[in-house]
Design a protein around this motif. Sequence first.
Motif, PDB file in Angstrom:
ATOM      1  N   SER A   1       0.797  -1.796   0.288  1.00  0.00           N
ATOM      2  CA  SER A   1       0.013   0.273   0.164  1.00  0.00           C
ATOM      3  C   SER A   1       0.712   1.371  -0.331  1.00  0.00           C
ATOM      4  O   SER A   1       0.858   2.097  -0.663  1.00  0.00           O
ATOM      5  N   LEU A   2       2.131   1.789   0.926  1.00  0.00           N
ATOM      6  CA  LEU A   2       2.884   1.887   0.305  1.00  0.00           C
ATOM      7  C   LEU A   2       3.216   2.287  -0.944  1.00  0.00           C
ATOM      8  O   LEU A   2       3.651   3.565  -1.009  1.00  0.00           O
ATOM      9  N   LEU A   3       3.368   1.544  -1.392  1.00  0.00           N
ATOM     10  CA  LEU A   3       4.645   1.498  -2.624  1.00  0.00           C
ATOM     11  C   LEU A   3       2.870   2.125  -3.795  1.00  0.00           C
ATOM     12  O   LEU A   3       3.503   2.983  -4.367  1.00  0.00           O
ATOM     13  N   LEU A   4       1.712   1.886  -3.226  1.00  0.00           N
ATOM     14  CA  LEU A   4       0.672   2.621  -4.891  1.00  0.00           C
ATOM     15  C   LEU A   4       0.811   3.804  -4.450  1.00  0.00           C
ATOM     16  O   LEU A   4      -0.072   4.175  -4.826  1.00  0.00           O
ATOM     17  N   THR A   5       0.835   4.386  -3.000  1.00  0.00           N
ATOM     18  CA  THR A   5       0.392   5.924  -3.137  1.00  0.00           C
ATOM     19  C   THR A   5       1.308   7.111  -4.152  1.00  0.00           C
ATOM     20  O   THR A   5       0.647   7.510  -4.926  1.00  0.00           O
ATOM     21  N   ARG A   6       2.119   6.010  -4.489  1.00  0.00           N
ATOM     22  CA  ARG A   6       3.294   7.243  -5.561  1.00  0.00           C
ATOM     23  C   ARG A   6       2.490   6.439  -6.585  1.00  0.00           C
ATOM     24  O   ARG A   6       2.781   8.060  -7.611  1.00  0.00           O
ATOM     25  N   TYR A   7       1.490   5.951  -7.199  1.00  0.00           N
ATOM     26  CA  TYR A   7       0.949   6.167  -8.491  1.00  0.00           C
ATOM     27  C   TYR A   7      -0.585   6.885  -7.727  1.00  0.00           C
ATOM     28  O   TYR A   7      -1.690   6.705  -9.386  1.00  0.00           O
ATOM     29  N   ALA A   8      -0.999   6.277  -6.793  1.00  0.00           N
ATOM     30  CA  ALA A   8      -2.756   6.947  -7.148  1.00  0.00           C
ATOM     31  C   ALA A   8      -3.098   8.627  -8.089  1.00  0.00           C
ATOM     32  O   ALA A   8      -3.944   7.971  -8.702  1.00  0.00           O
ATOM     33  N   TRP A   9      -2.162   9.493  -8.057  1.00  0.00           N
ATOM     34  CA  TRP A   9      -3.102  10.430  -9.345  1.00  0.00           C
ATOM     35  C   TRP A   9      -2.591  10.234 -10.807  1.00  0.00           C
ATOM     36  O   TRP A   9      -4.049  10.388 -11.246  1.00  0.00           O
ATOM     37  N   LYS A  10      -2.212   9.296 -11.319  1.00  0.00           N
ATOM     38  CA  LYS A  10      -1.700   8.425 -12.067  1.00  0.00           C
ATOM     39  C   LYS A  10      -3.343   7.023 -12.279  1.00  0.00           C
ATOM     40  O   LYS A  10      -3.400   7.573 -13.668  1.00  0.00           O
ATOM     41  N   LEU A  11      -3.014   6.468 -10.801  1.00  0.00           N
ATOM     42  CA  LEU A  11      -4.661   5.520 -11.056  1.00  0.00           C
ATOM     43  C   LEU A  11      -5.675   6.762 -11.431  1.00  0.00           C
ATOM     44  O   LEU A  11      -6.829   6.467 -12.473  1.00  0.00           O
ATOM     45  N   THR A  12      -5.884   7.685 -10.783  1.00  0.00           N
ATOM     46  CA  THR A  12      -7.163   8.481 -11.430  1.00  0.00           C
ATOM     47  C   THR A  12      -7.397   8.881 -12.426  1.00  0.00           C
ATOM     48  O   THR A  12      -8.021   9.233 -12.672  1.00  0.00           O
ATOM     49  N   THR A  13      -5.970   9.502 -12.805  1.00  0.00           N
ATOM     50  CA  THR A  13      -6.205   9.760 -14.601  1.00  0.00           C
ATOM     51  C   THR A  13      -6.937   8.910 -15.294  1.00  0.00           C
ATOM     52  O   THR A  13      -7.112   8.713 -16.365  1.00  0.00           O
TER      53      THR A  13
ATOM     54  N   ASP B   1     -11.312  10.106  -6.528  1.00  0.00           N
ATOM     55  CA  ASP B   1     -10.196   9.580  -6.492  1.00  0.00           C
ATOM     56  C   ASP B   1      -9.364   8.631  -5.627  1.00  0.00           C
ATOM     57  O   ASP B   1      -9.604   8.422  -4.586  1.00  0.00           O
ATOM     58  N   GLN B   2      -7.993   8.202  -6.441  1.00  0.00           N
ATOM     59  CA  GLN B   2      -7.732   6.941  -5.630  1.00  0.00           C
ATOM     60  C   GLN B   2      -6.400   7.181  -3.803  1.00  0.00           C
ATOM     61  O   GLN B   2      -6.905   6.465  -3.239  1.00  0.00           O
ATOM     62  N   ARG B   3      -6.290   8.751  -3.612  1.00  0.00           N
ATOM     63  CA  ARG B   3      -5.843   8.817  -2.473  1.00  0.00           C
ATOM     64  C   ARG B   3      -7.269   8.272  -1.377  1.00  0.00           C
ATOM     65  O   ARG B   3      -7.017   8.457  -0.255  1.00  0.00           O
ATOM     66  N   TYR B   4      -8.511   8.648  -1.981  1.00  0.00           N
ATOM     67  CA  TYR B   4      -9.647   8.186  -0.765  1.00  0.00           C
ATOM     68  C   TYR B   4     -10.118   6.822  -1.303  1.00  0.00           C
ATOM     69  O   TYR B   4     -10.316   6.716  -0.346  1.00  0.00           O
ATOM     70  N   LEU B   5     -10.327   6.575  -2.638  1.00  0.00           N
ATOM     71  CA  LEU B   5     -10.773   5.514  -3.328  1.00  0.00           C
ATOM     72  C   LEU B   5      -9.589   3.900  -2.820  1.00  0.00           C
ATOM     73  O   LEU B   5     -10.278   3.264  -1.934  1.00  0.00           O
TER      74      LEU B   5
ATOM     75  N   VAL C   1     -15.921  17.574 -11.804  1.00  0.00           N
ATOM     76  CA  VAL C   1     -16.112  18.708 -12.716  1.00  0.00           C
ATOM     77  C   VAL C   1     -14.660  19.008 -12.843  1.00  0.00           C
ATOM     78  O   VAL C   1     -12.870  19.383 -13.644  1.00  0.00           O
ATOM     79  N   PHE C   2     -13.985  20.256 -11.232  1.00  0.00           N
ATOM     80  CA  PHE C   2     -13.168  20.269 -10.927  1.00  0.00           C
ATOM     81  C   PHE C   2     -11.791  18.963 -10.771  1.00  0.00           C
ATOM     82  O   PHE C   2     -10.570  19.010 -11.524  1.00  0.00           O
ATOM     83  N   GLU C   3     -12.582  18.387 -10.116  1.00  0.00           N
ATOM     84  CA  GLU C   3     -11.195  17.277  -9.784  1.00  0.00           C
ATOM     85  C   GLU C   3     -10.826  16.203 -11.545  1.00  0.00           C
ATOM     86  O   GLU C   3      -9.117  16.194 -12.378  1.00  0.00           O
TER      87      GLU C   3
END
Lengths: 353, 256
Positions: A228-240, A298-302, B89-91
Amino acid sequence: MQHISNSSPNIKNGLDIYKKINQKRNTIVIITIISILLALFIDLAVGSSGFTISDVFTSLFNGPNGDTIKSTIIWKVRLPMTLICLCVGASLGLSGTQMQTILSNPLASPYTLGVSSAAGFGAAIAFITGFPFGGNYSWINAPFLAFFMTVLSSLAIYFLGKVKGMQAQSMVLFGIVIHFLFQALLSLVQFRSTPEVAAQIVYWMFGSLLKATWTGVYVSGAIFILCSLLLTRYAWKLTTLSAGEERAKSLGVDTNKLRLHVFIISALMTAGAVAFVGTIGFIGLVAPHFARMMIGEDQRYLSPMSALLGILLMTCASIISKLVIPGIIVPIGIVTSLIGVPFLIYMILRRAK
Amino acid sequence: MISMELSDISVSYQSKSVLKSVSSLLYGGQLVSIIGPNGTGKTTLIKAIAKLIKFKGTIHAKNTDGTNILTHEIAYVPQMTVTTTDLSVFEMVLLGRVKDLSWKVEEIHLHAVTKILEELELIHLCYTPFSSLSGGQKQLVIMAQALVSSPKILLLDEPTSALDLRHQLQVLDIAKKYTKDTGAITIVVIHDLGLAARYSDYMILLNEGYSSKQGDPINVLDAHLLEKAYKVEVDVTTSKKGYTTITPIKPSTLIS
């Protein structure tokens, strides 16, 4: 774009909007954590020997060397079961979310991709051959080979997927193929084994917390924390990536590399979970759907929410497994599947609307 | 000045050749429009520039100092975005800054998102789930996402196709302003030849996968060239206010 990225007459406005978006999520996470703590205590209290909440507290504070029977039961039997419930639930919930995200498929989970059936096959080989450890260490054989087979099946999906450029659809199909392959191999092993060994295999495949040990807790817990620590660095990319493959690519995300890294981490997490308790279905499928429904993409929450819901579902299933037939603990894999089915039907119908 | 050289770009899908040896030299500060009939490879060309598909040939995109422009500095806005994402939309617009986002989002990014949403008159939709928007609104949000990433090369695939008249002008005004303010190259695939004439600094006419003419819009929008490409008899005129107007008269096949 200079006129966009510079100084800020509206910073407060942007912050306010963002805070409002996340406010509800924070509340949901806090409520879920409180529910989990409550469920964990109930799980520790419930069992064939009747415990009150104060008994649980006293026994926990007495420590593992407490001289009462209740302390011994809590520290040697119930606490490992409850904690492995926590590790397995969190691992399956989180790895399910990641597999659904990287494969853009709501049906992807450690179970549907064949990773769990590979673990079952590994355990079956261990029961038949007694390989690789003997004597006092023979109990490690099943978790060891289950872990090994899980990693092996994941590597097979990975290498086959690589041939097709790590395309999501191909990887899902390869996962299904692997699932059927290991199911067939498992059936073959059962067919050829003695009735006693066949019973052992079937019991393992049920998925049971009675297999819980402190070693299992440490190993699967450590693997979960590391992954889970390793996954934190991919959070925004996964959200994208959850916004679509083409969007992610055009925003500069190397989707194939992301898929590869996250798949390996998720497979490792699944292996750590199923190796010690056997096959447990639906948690990796249901927890991510509920988490997404409650908290968004948002993967930081999901990601944390999927792990938390995995724990909550597993703990509730554990409580039910102890209560449903007095004096008997029903294998938790059966309970998770039975409560998972109506949940899944509800979600499909909700999505259809 | 930013520059981009396309040399012999060819793309085939299975055995069908879609784009055939297209070459061009484009400069920063230019709004370039790609025009041509359906199925001539317009979208394929900008997808190749965005590195979203495989192609033959070379694309050299250079910064003013001669260094290469990186893939994430190229933003692509598709004609249609199909996604079931629950992101607001914001996100969604915030993801335009994905390369710079850390676990805790810095205020400068939040501000940039708010500013572009205000510019595109989308701020009232900031909490709305992206998937529940209309086609035109989605297109505007993706445009906002692209702009917030501050691209060196901005690629817009039929940005006006799902928009009403007011928003068509608004989007092209913003694209033009962005191009001039930042010195970026903006490439627009567009069917409305009147709007193309009005906003473009440079124009590429594609026909059957080839670049049949490129250069100043006034030279490309020639009645004979258009008739040959579109197989439609057209009337090219200039309005009283000085805008080029292309009026289709009748399909050429009916003439013969």
